[in-house]
Design a protein around this motif. Structure first.
Motif, PDB file in Angstrom:
ATOM      1  N   UNK A  81     -15.052  13.256  22.689  1.00  0.00           N
ATOM      2  CA  UNK A  81     -16.634  12.950  22.249  1.00  0.00           C
ATOM      3  C   UNK A  81     -17.030  13.814  20.941  1.00  0.00           C
ATOM      4  N   UNK A  82     -17.442  13.336  20.059  1.00  0.00           N
ATOM      5  CA  UNK A  82     -18.178  13.909  19.117  1.00  0.00           C
ATOM      6  C   UNK A  82     -19.477  13.409  18.212  1.00  0.00           C
ATOM      7  N   UNK A  83     -19.823  14.485  17.480  1.00  0.00           N
ATOM      8  CA  UNK A  83     -21.095  14.164  16.470  1.00  0.00           C
ATOM      9  C   UNK A  83     -20.798  14.870  15.196  1.00  0.00           C
ATOM     10  N   UNK A  84     -20.675  13.937  14.346  1.00  0.00           N
ATOM     11  CA  UNK A  84     -20.312  14.590  12.861  1.00  0.00           C
ATOM     12  C   UNK A  84     -21.675  14.148  11.882  1.00  0.00           C
ATOM     13  N   UNK A  85     -21.710  15.090  11.129  1.00  0.00           N
ATOM     14  CA  UNK A  85     -22.770  14.706   9.952  1.00  0.00           C
ATOM     15  C   UNK A  85     -22.075  14.593   8.608  1.00  0.00           C
ATOM     16  N   UNK A  86     -22.488  13.789   8.001  1.00  0.00           N
ATOM     17  CA  UNK A  86     -21.955  13.336   6.525  1.00  0.00           C
ATOM     18  C   UNK A  86     -23.087  13.586   5.546  1.00  0.00           C
ATOM     19  N   UNK A 125      -9.501  12.238  16.149  1.00  0.00           N
ATOM     20  CA  UNK A 125      -8.373  12.294  17.081  1.00  0.00           C
ATOM     21  C   UNK A 125      -7.515  13.651  16.857  1.00  0.00           C
ATOM     22  N   UNK A 126      -7.614  14.251  15.628  1.00  0.00           N
ATOM     23  CA  UNK A 126      -6.919  15.382  15.450  1.00  0.00           C
ATOM     24  C   UNK A 126      -7.676  16.547  16.182  1.00  0.00           C
ATOM     25  N   UNK A 127      -9.010  16.489  16.343  1.00  0.00           N
ATOM     26  CA  UNK A 127      -9.902  17.621  16.788  1.00  0.00           C
ATOM     27  C   UNK A 127      -9.781  17.467  18.412  1.00  0.00           C
TER      28      UNK A 127
END
Ligand SMILES: [Zn+2]
Ligand SMILES: [Zn+2]
Length: 176
Positions: A81-86, A125-127
């Motif tokens: 599960x992730x949350x990324x900001x761009x 996936x790496x994380x």
């Protein structure tokens, strides 16, 4: 995905990267000793405001990893599960307005026009991969002298008498 098509209130996106396509990408990486054994699936929600994009959701894939001790291959299911900001590239270069830049959050940059969600999934996936790849927590690894896989049982080196520097001390004590 074009950023000007992402509504401010968010949009749900489901995407699937074919296992062959994912492996083409993974095989280009340096020192990659893993591959995908299933399609990479993502279920995310994306929001966009003033060029900033937030992606939150889950990525799942079954990976084939190489055990760092015995070098055997094993399957490892990733569910991350992730949350990324761009942030668009230009914005991050402006040094003023520091308050608007959440440097302490995990912010990545993108070209400001289009966000490649497949790349976002690969990154996650790496994380989601384990810090140390082990086929099982108690993996015994390979014998350092003969290279036998010690998970299959002890090798003949184990039976041979081993010289220990303490043996010398033992002899000294006996003489004294
Ligand atoms: Zn192992
Ligand atoms: Zn051995």
């Amino acid at each position: 995905m074009r950023v000007n098509q992402i509504p401010e209130e968010g949009k749900d996106v489901t995407l699937k990267v074919d296992v062959k396509k994912a492996n083409r990408y993974f095989s280009l990486l340096k020192n990659s000793d893993f591959s995908a054994a299933s399609d990479v699936e993502g279920r995310v929600r994306v929001w966009s405001k003033d060029g900033m994009v937030i992606v939150e959701g889950d990525v799942s894939v079954e990976l084939e990893l190489t055990c760092s001790r015995c070098l055997g291959h094993f399957r490892y299911p990733v569910l991350h599960h992730f949350r990324s900001i761009y942030s668009p590239f230009q914005e991050i270069c402006q040094e003023e307005d520091l308050e608007l830049k959440p440097y302490d959050m995990d912010v990545s940059i993108y070209n400001g026009v289009e966000l490649d969600l497949e790349n976002v999934l690969y990154e996650q996936v790496f994380l989601g991969m384990p810090a140390q790849a082990l086929c099982r927590p108690e993996c015994k690894g390979l014998c350092s002298s003969c290279g036998a896989n010690l998970n299959d049982g002890p090798c003949s080196c184990a039976a041979a008498p081993r010289f220990s520097p303490f043996d010398v001390l033992k002899n000294l004590k006996l003489k004294g």
